[in-house]
Enzyme design. Sequence first.
Site, PDB file in Angstrom:
ATOM      1  N   HIS A   1     -20.198  45.905 -49.387  1.00 54.87           N
ATOM      2  CA  HIS A   1     -21.637  46.025 -49.145  1.00 54.87           C
ATOM      3  C   HIS A   1     -22.366  44.729 -49.544  1.00 54.87           C
ATOM      4  O   HIS A   1     -23.100  44.140 -48.741  1.00 54.87           O
ATOM      5  CB  HIS A   1     -22.176  47.216 -49.957  1.00 54.87           C
ATOM      6  CG  HIS A   1     -23.652  47.443 -49.802  1.00 54.87           C
ATOM      7  ND1 HIS A   1     -24.155  48.405 -48.955  1.00 54.87           N
ATOM      8  CD2 HIS A   1     -24.724  46.854 -50.375  1.00 54.87           C
ATOM      9  CE1 HIS A   1     -25.479  48.391 -49.016  1.00 54.87           C
ATOM     10  NE2 HIS A   1     -25.853  47.457 -49.880  1.00 54.87           N
ATOM     11  N   GLU A   2     -22.141  44.278 -50.757  1.00 50.41           N
ATOM     12  CA  GLU A   2     -22.831  43.064 -51.217  1.00 50.41           C
ATOM     13  C   GLU A   2     -22.375  41.849 -50.405  1.00 50.41           C
ATOM     14  O   GLU A   2     -23.166  40.951 -50.119  1.00 50.41           O
ATOM     15  CB  GLU A   2     -22.590  42.833 -52.715  1.00 50.41           C
ATOM     16  CG  GLU A   2     -23.125  43.933 -53.637  1.00 50.41           C
ATOM     17  CD  GLU A   2     -24.593  44.312 -53.410  1.00 50.41           C
ATOM     18  OE1 GLU A   2     -25.395  43.423 -53.047  1.00 50.41           O
ATOM     19  OE2 GLU A   2     -24.936  45.497 -53.593  1.00 50.41           O
TER      20      GLU A   2
ATOM     21  N   HIS B   1     -24.486  41.602 -47.402  1.00 53.96           N
ATOM     22  CA  HIS B   1     -25.784  40.970 -47.698  1.00 53.96           C
ATOM     23  C   HIS B   1     -25.616  39.453 -47.773  1.00 53.96           C
ATOM     24  O   HIS B   1     -26.417  38.690 -47.244  1.00 53.96           O
ATOM     25  CB  HIS B   1     -26.318  41.459 -49.055  1.00 53.96           C
ATOM     26  CG  HIS B   1     -26.980  42.806 -49.019  1.00 53.96           C
ATOM     27  ND1 HIS B   1     -28.039  43.095 -48.192  1.00 53.96           N
ATOM     28  CD2 HIS B   1     -26.760  43.941 -49.740  1.00 53.96           C
ATOM     29  CE1 HIS B   1     -28.445  44.354 -48.411  1.00 53.96           C
ATOM     30  NE2 HIS B   1     -27.676  44.896 -49.334  1.00 53.96           N
TER      31      HIS B   1
ATOM     32  N   GLU C   1     -30.292  45.457 -45.119  1.00 56.35           N
ATOM     33  CA  GLU C   1     -29.425  46.599 -45.405  1.00 56.35           C
ATOM     34  C   GLU C   1     -28.546  46.934 -44.192  1.00 56.35           C
ATOM     35  O   GLU C   1     -27.440  47.442 -44.350  1.00 56.35           O
ATOM     36  CB  GLU C   1     -30.288  47.799 -45.827  1.00 56.35           C
ATOM     37  CG  GLU C   1     -29.523  48.949 -46.462  1.00 56.35           C
ATOM     38  CD  GLU C   1     -28.965  48.656 -47.860  1.00 56.35           C
ATOM     39  OE1 GLU C   1     -29.227  47.572 -48.418  1.00 56.35           O
ATOM     40  OE2 GLU C   1     -28.250  49.528 -48.377  1.00 56.35           O
TER      41      GLU C   1
HETATM   42 MG    MG Z   1     -28.025  46.918 -50.329  1.00 54.28          MG
END
Ligand code: MG
Length: 498
Positions: free
Chosen positions: A262-263, A266, A292
Amino acid sequence: MSAIKELREYFEEIMRLNYIQAALGWDQEVNMQNYKSLEGRSKQVSLIEKLIHKRLTSEKVGNLIKKAEKLSNLNEIESAMLREITREYNLATKLPEELVVEIAETSILAAKDWREARSKSDFSIFQEMLEKSVELQKERARLYGTHPDIYSTLIDLYEPGATYDWIANVFNPIKPKLIDFVKKLNASSDKPDDSILKKSYDPDKQFELSFEIIKKLNFNLGYGRQDRSTHPFTSSLASLDTRITTRTTEDYLNECIFGTIHECGHALYEMGIREELYDTILCEGTSMGIHESQSRMWENFVGRSKEFWIYWYPTFQKYFPENLKDYPMEDLYKAINIVQPSYIRVNADEVTYGLHIILRFELERDLIDGKIQVKELPELWNSKFEDLLGITPPNYAQGVLQDIHWSMGAIGYFPTYFLGNLYGAQIYNDALKKHPSLPEEYKKGEFSTLLDYLRENIHQYGKIYRASDLIKKVTGEDLNPDYFLKYIENKFYPIYGI
Ligand code: MG
């Protein structure tokens, strides 16, 4: 020098001050535990903040904006720059300094009370500061006056251009569909078993493996790094310095693996912004929702796909033979995709996640509109939770007290998380249409085609396009939640044998 070039130069220093602030924040989260050192750090941070505010609200900026507005030959980037600079200037100049200071101080005190309240599961400890925090946010939004209703003004801070009505029109039709979908899955007799994920996994090995994964996903270690922290986050400390953090939980494999992916999503966004925008106000993601969408796409659409696991499972087996050597890949794939109502938003699966957000979105709106009072929140949270997810939190720590956002004054932020899932599904659908071989490539450990697609269509632009324009430019239509609904049906019916 033209006014727009002067503005650009002037804002380069503001951006650098922002990066300095980010460096202090990163160091605080990753390296600092000592309370006395934190005191010194918080004074440094507020000094930088004051410097930024002073530069941002100076008369010079106002004059340059007026001059730049008269220029008729601005190119696309310059126009976007002027739009964003004007926005920042207008917001910053509307608040009196006393209010800025009061909000900053309240958020520190409120976060402190929130931590204590959560650890004791006692809402009354937090109530007074939350009431104050809500009033300050209302006051702030009234002064901004960007929209006729103050909740929309707050939403606009995180998702520029979005309003309450627009989001409600997106969320309302999905709500009953998600509720039905969860019921349907849970009525199946063929449910996944996720106990394998809750065995013991050496945290150091988890971290090592997560590092291997981000390298393969093309996280650029030449200008980024991965560390550990209590709460995972991504932060850019310069245009060419993007860092992510990870946390490990020994008896829950998902936390580290999917948190890291997830990170990384980003970070890939920030790392892909075109050089022309470095050190400008446009050198960041265009909205929290689009940001997101990038993290969720890598985490869920890629990381929770079967093809991803076909490639990675042998490596996982090598790292954790005691648990996985004889465990079938197919069962692990099902385990990481289990859908079940749970109390904690950050651990929710990709189907129930939206319901956690809708709950917060509706409560926030009523709170800001004055339809409900802060003291009613805990009970309203529980009854709404029961309506949406069919279960009632056993205590407030696992209910109304679980998230830090409200204590920080971040009201209007939550809806962007679910918007991210919806944007992500629509963008991913487009990527698949243009590159149908993506899943086949994941099986071979190749992830650069998707990244190239995202760089070309999303990342390079930074903040040039607003989210609503970007989604239309990329996919040819406005945000359409049907892509998400179709995606979850196609994915989860087979997993649940429906
Ligand atoms: Mg996030």
